[in-house]
Design a protein around this motif. Structure first.
Motif, mmCIF file in Angstrom:
data_model
loop_
_atom_site.group_PDB
_atom_site.id
_atom_site.type_symbol
_atom_site.label_atom_id
_atom_site.label_comp_id
_atom_site.label_asym_id
_atom_site.label_seq_id
_atom_site.Cartn_x
_atom_site.Cartn_y
_atom_site.Cartn_z
ATOM 1 N N SER A 147 0.825 -1.210 0.000
ATOM 2 C CA SER A 147 0.000 0.000 0.000
ATOM 3 C C SER A 147 0.860 1.261 0.000
ATOM 4 C CB SER A 147 -0.931 -0.002 1.216
ATOM 5 O OG SER A 147 -0.181 0.033 2.432
ATOM 6 N N LYS A 148 2.012 1.209 0.675
ATOM 7 C CA LYS A 148 2.934 2.343 0.653
ATOM 8 C C LYS A 148 3.501 2.556 -0.748
ATOM 9 C CE LYS A 148 3.752 4.190 4.841
ATOM 10 N NZ LYS A 148 3.844 5.630 5.145
ATOM 11 N N GLU A 149 3.849 1.449 -1.418
ATOM 12 C CA GLU A 149 4.464 1.543 -2.735
ATOM 13 C C GLU A 149 3.507 2.103 -3.779
ATOM 14 O OE1 GLU A 149 7.642 0.878 -3.863
ATOM 15 O OE2 GLU A 149 8.109 0.878 -1.721
ATOM 16 N N VAL A 150 2.240 1.748 -3.696
ATOM 17 C CA VAL A 150 1.270 2.208 -4.707
ATOM 18 C C VAL A 150 0.545 3.477 -4.285
ATOM 19 C CG1 VAL A 150 0.940 -0.127 -5.582
ATOM 20 C CG2 VAL A 150 -0.567 0.730 -3.776
ATOM 21 N N PHE B 75 -4.181 0.564 8.843
ATOM 22 C CA PHE B 75 -4.186 1.229 7.535
ATOM 23 C C PHE B 75 -4.949 2.547 7.521
ATOM 24 C CE2 PHE B 75 -3.019 -3.053 6.442
ATOM 25 C CZ PHE B 75 -2.114 -2.893 5.408
ATOM 26 N N LEU B 76 -5.738 2.841 8.539
ATOM 27 C CA LEU B 76 -6.505 4.084 8.580
ATOM 28 C C LEU B 76 -6.060 4.897 9.787
ATOM 29 C CD1 LEU B 76 -10.061 2.690 7.709
ATOM 30 C CD2 LEU B 76 -8.381 3.705 6.161
ATOM 31 N N ILE B 77 -4.951 5.608 9.624
ATOM 32 C CA ILE B 77 -4.384 6.337 10.751
ATOM 33 C C ILE B 77 -4.941 7.752 10.855
ATOM 34 C CG2 ILE B 77 -2.275 4.979 10.764
ATOM 35 C CD1 ILE B 77 -0.914 7.224 9.232
ATOM 36 N N SER B 78 -5.486 8.281 9.765
ATOM 37 C CA SER B 78 -6.066 9.625 9.809
ATOM 38 C C SER B 78 -7.428 9.580 10.474
ATOM 39 C CB SER B 78 -6.197 10.209 8.401
ATOM 40 O OG SER B 78 -4.931 10.365 7.795
ATOM 41 N N ASN B 79 -7.727 10.593 11.236
ATOM 42 C CA ASN B 79 -9.002 10.647 11.938
ATOM 43 C C ASN B 79 -10.177 10.677 10.966
ATOM 44 O OD1 ASN B 79 -10.546 11.060 14.492
ATOM 45 N ND2 ASN B 79 -11.071 12.985 13.497
ATOM 46 N N ALA C 193 -7.693 1.332 0.068
ATOM 47 C CA ALA C 193 -6.788 0.244 0.429
ATOM 48 C C ALA C 193 -7.501 -0.802 1.276
ATOM 49 C CB ALA C 193 -5.577 0.802 1.177
ATOM 50 N N VAL C 194 -8.272 -0.358 2.275
ATOM 51 C CA VAL C 194 -8.996 -1.292 3.139
ATOM 52 C C VAL C 194 -10.076 -2.032 2.343
ATOM 53 C CG1 VAL C 194 -10.424 -1.469 5.209
ATOM 54 C CG2 VAL C 194 -8.516 0.129 5.158
ATOM 55 N N GLU D 212 -14.510 -5.447 11.733
ATOM 56 C CA GLU D 212 -13.054 -5.545 11.648
ATOM 57 C C GLU D 212 -12.392 -4.379 12.382
ATOM 58 O OE1 GLU D 212 -11.007 -7.733 10.647
ATOM 59 O OE2 GLU D 212 -12.331 -9.151 9.625
ATOM 60 N N PHE D 213 -11.328 -4.705 13.093
ATOM 61 C CA PHE D 213 -10.632 -3.685 13.882
ATOM 62 C C PHE D 213 -9.133 -3.625 13.587
ATOM 63 C CE2 PHE D 213 -8.161 -2.655 17.724
ATOM 64 C CZ PHE D 213 -8.579 -1.346 17.930
ATOM 65 N N PHE D 214 -8.481 -4.769 13.496
ATOM 66 C CA PHE D 214 -7.025 -4.789 13.465
ATOM 67 C C PHE D 214 -6.460 -4.124 12.210
ATOM 68 C CE2 PHE D 214 -2.974 -7.023 12.529
ATOM 69 C CZ PHE D 214 -2.241 -6.536 13.599
ATOM 70 N N LEU D 215 -6.851 -4.610 11.035
ATOM 71 C CA LEU D 215 -6.308 -4.037 9.800
ATOM 72 C C LEU D 215 -6.740 -2.584 9.583
ATOM 73 C CD1 LEU D 215 -6.430 -7.023 7.267
ATOM 74 C CD2 LEU D 215 -4.476 -6.086 8.514
ATOM 75 N N PRO D 216 -8.005 -2.209 9.828
ATOM 76 C CA PRO D 216 -8.329 -0.780 9.731
ATOM 77 C C PRO D 216 -7.531 0.085 10.695
ATOM 78 C CG PRO D 216 -10.332 -2.071 9.631
ATOM 79 C CD PRO D 216 -9.221 -3.029 9.978
ATOM 80 N N LEU D 217 -7.196 -0.447 11.876
ATOM 81 C CA LEU D 217 -6.379 0.314 12.819
ATOM 82 C C LEU D 217 -4.993 0.587 12.250
ATOM 83 C CD1 LEU D 217 -6.012 1.489 15.709
ATOM 84 C CD2 LEU D 217 -5.202 -0.791 16.394
#
Length: 279
Positions: free
Chosen positions: A133-136, A220-224, A144-145, A213-218
């Motif tokens: 996700s960083k590369e693209v 990959f989604l760091i912006s409020n 991404a999610v 779902e909690f783990f992956l969104p936590l």
């Protein structure tokens, strides 16, 4: 003569009683959360979590809604869950149509690969998905999610639908082919309508699974602005900025949309489980 009423066996009454007790046990956490969401902090401190509220105290719900901008988080969860549910069902149908009806080479090994994909823990996927996700340039984006969970959910949907469509009546497809229907038309006009109950069940489960779902969104989604409801709840709880009543209010607001979605489509879910995929 009056018709005799059927006599229920004692075993049936025991099963009904056990189911009633199970229903009470399973619903009690939701009821306790609902009670505490409408209490003031003073009422909670004096009466405890099991006491009845003296009135409707809405400040906890309002404060939590404003503090996390819950409307935005609700929209993010609805958008991601809805897009994943629809995309995963479409991808599952296309994959299963090729594997279950098309009988591609290596079908068994492909199904084994999908089965193995379902058993992988999400923790093992974090670093490669984070790197990609960083590369693209998709990191910290809802897209991404959506892409990640669409593939994850479609792995299960493909495995399930492949076994279902593998039993699809060949006579129907052969008759459609004689009438001039191509593969795409047979899929859209025959396979999908007949398999609609199973597809509806998958759609409902994909939506609810993605919503929770909690783990992956936590990760990959760091912006409020991009956070989902479970992530917003977890972040705020971790900051220890809420009292017991506001925590209950946040849990109630997080549960209600998923419960409402389930209740709206409960008949569809029941029909899909009962009727099965193919008649």
């Amino acid at each position: 003569m009056s018709a005799e009423r059927p006599v229920r066996a004692p075993g049936r009454w025991a099963v009904l009683a056990a189911l009633a007790v199970l229903a009470v046990v399973m619903s009690s956490p939701f009821l306790i959360v609902t009670l505490n969401a409408f209490k003031s902090p003073a009422e909670y401190s004096s009466g405890g979590p099991l006491s009845l509220p003296k009135g409707l105290y809405l400040d906890g719900i309002i404060d939590f809604w404003n503090r996390v901008d819950f409307g935005e988080k609700l929209w993010n969860s609805l958008l991601i869950s809805g897009a994943v549910a629809i995309g995963a069902v479409v991808l599952s149908v296309l994959n299963a149509y090729a594997l279950g009806i098309g009988r591609v080479r290596g079908r068994l090994w492909i199904l084994v690969l999908f089965l193995v994909a379902n058993t992988l823990p999400q923790e093992s996927l974090v670093y490669p998905l984070y790197y990609l996700s960083k590369e693209v340039g998709l990191y910290d984006s809802k897209l991404a999610v959506i892409l990640i969970f669409t593939v994850i959910q479609a792995a299960f949907g493909t495995y399930l639908l492949s076994s279902v469509l593998g039993q699809f009546p060949r006579e129907i497809l052969e008759a459609a082919s004689i009438d001039g229907a191509g593969k795409w038309r047979a899929l859209s006009r025959i396979v999908v309508p007949i398999s609609r109950p199973t597809l509806s069940v998958l759609l409902i489960f994909f939506f609810i699974w993605t919503w929770n779902e909690f783990f992956l969104p936590l990760i990959f989604l760091i912006s409020n602005d991009n956070q989902t409801v479970p992530v917003a709840l977890g972040v705020l709880q971790g900051e220890k900025m809420m009292d017991a009543t506001m925590s209950s209010a946040s849990a109630l607001l997080g549960i209600v949309p998923a419960v409402a979605f389930f209740l709206i489509f409960q008949r569809t879910l029941t029909r899909g489980v009962t009727v099965g995929a193919i008649k």
